[in-house]
Motif scaffolding. Structure first.
Motif, PDB file in Angstrom:
ATOM      1  N   PHE A  12       0.815  -1.218   0.000  1.00 13.80           N
ATOM      2  CA  PHE A  12       0.000   0.000   0.000  1.00 13.80           C
ATOM      3  C   PHE A  12       0.847   1.266   0.000  1.00 13.80           C
ATOM      4  O   PHE A  12       0.345   2.345  -0.266  1.00 13.80           O
ATOM      5  CB  PHE A  12      -0.961  -0.016   1.196  1.00 13.80           C
ATOM      6  N   SER A  39      -2.116   1.558  -5.227  1.00 18.00           N
ATOM      7  CA  SER A  39      -3.441   1.950  -4.748  1.00 18.00           C
ATOM      8  C   SER A  39      -4.135   0.712  -4.183  1.00 18.00           C
ATOM      9  O   SER A  39      -3.689  -0.425  -4.404  1.00 18.00           O
ATOM     10  CB  SER A  39      -4.273   2.537  -5.892  1.00 18.00           C
ATOM     11  N   GLN A  58      -5.137  -1.564  -7.036  1.00 14.77           N
ATOM     12  CA  GLN A  58      -3.988  -2.268  -7.600  1.00 14.77           C
ATOM     13  C   GLN A  58      -3.541  -3.403  -6.682  1.00 14.77           C
ATOM     14  O   GLN A  58      -3.225  -4.495  -7.147  1.00 14.77           O
ATOM     15  CB  GLN A  58      -2.839  -1.292  -7.830  1.00 14.77           C
ATOM     16  N   THR A  89       1.544   4.714  -8.794  1.00 13.09           N
ATOM     17  CA  THR A  89       1.434   5.494  -7.557  1.00 13.09           C
ATOM     18  C   THR A  89       0.041   5.354  -6.976  1.00 13.09           C
ATOM     19  O   THR A  89      -0.938   5.185  -7.714  1.00 13.09           O
ATOM     20  CB  THR A  89       1.728   6.980  -7.819  1.00 13.09           C
ATOM     21  N   PRO A  90      -0.086   5.421  -5.664  1.00 13.46           N
ATOM     22  CA  PRO A  90      -1.410   5.295  -5.046  1.00 13.46           C
ATOM     23  C   PRO A  90      -2.377   6.355  -5.561  1.00 13.46           C
ATOM     24  O   PRO A  90      -1.988   7.499  -5.776  1.00 13.46           O
ATOM     25  CB  PRO A  90      -1.132   5.493  -3.558  1.00 13.46           C
ATOM     26  N   ALA A  91      -3.608   5.927  -5.804  1.00 12.27           N
ATOM     27  CA  ALA A  91      -4.634   6.855  -6.316  1.00 12.27           C
ATOM     28  C   ALA A  91      -5.360   7.529  -5.175  1.00 12.27           C
ATOM     29  O   ALA A  91      -5.472   7.049  -4.094  1.00 12.27           O
ATOM     30  CB  ALA A  91      -5.620   6.097  -7.184  1.00 12.27           C
TER      31      ALA A  91
END
Length: 118
Positions: free
Chosen positions: A60, A64, A67, A116-118
């Motif tokens: 995490f 995301s 993902q 990249t994390p959303a």
């Protein structure tokens, strides 16, 4: 080692434990009471959680939630197919290929863009 690599390795090991916890008892212990199988499965699942929780926390940081979940599903199928064919002696079916192709489509949509994390 990258966060994604560590996540994948931990999830692979985690899924191996969980697959045995969920399905391993079907091969040799169907004559035992279901609650015995449940207790044994819980014991195996403890090790799954000891790997899965850190895997998700590490993953995490670079993925995301969607993902991370899709990665989990792909790894689940990657672990389950050899388990079913090799350990449970189930026939290798073309349906495994179709399911894998559907998951690859899902992976495309969840991972397109960037990591990249959303």
């Amino acid at each position: 080692m990258s966060a994604i690599s560590r996540t994948v390795l931990l999830l692979l090991a985690s899924n191996a434990f969980m697959t045995f916890a969920w399905y391993g008892h079907l091969k040799h212990h169907q004559h035992r009471a279901w609650y015995i199988a449940a207790l044994l499965s819980w014991g195996i699942a403890l090790f799954e959680y000891l790997l899965q929780v850190p895997a998700n926390r590490i993953g995490f940081t670079v993925l995301s939630l969607g993902q991370l979940k899709m990665l989990q599903e792909v790894i689940t199928l990657a672990v389950f197919i050899p388990f079913a064919v090799v350990y449970m002696k189930q026939p290798l079916k073309l349906d495994f290929l179709w399911a894998s192709l559907c998951l690859l489509g899902a992976v495309y949509f969840v991972f397109r863009g960037n990591l990249t994390p959303a």
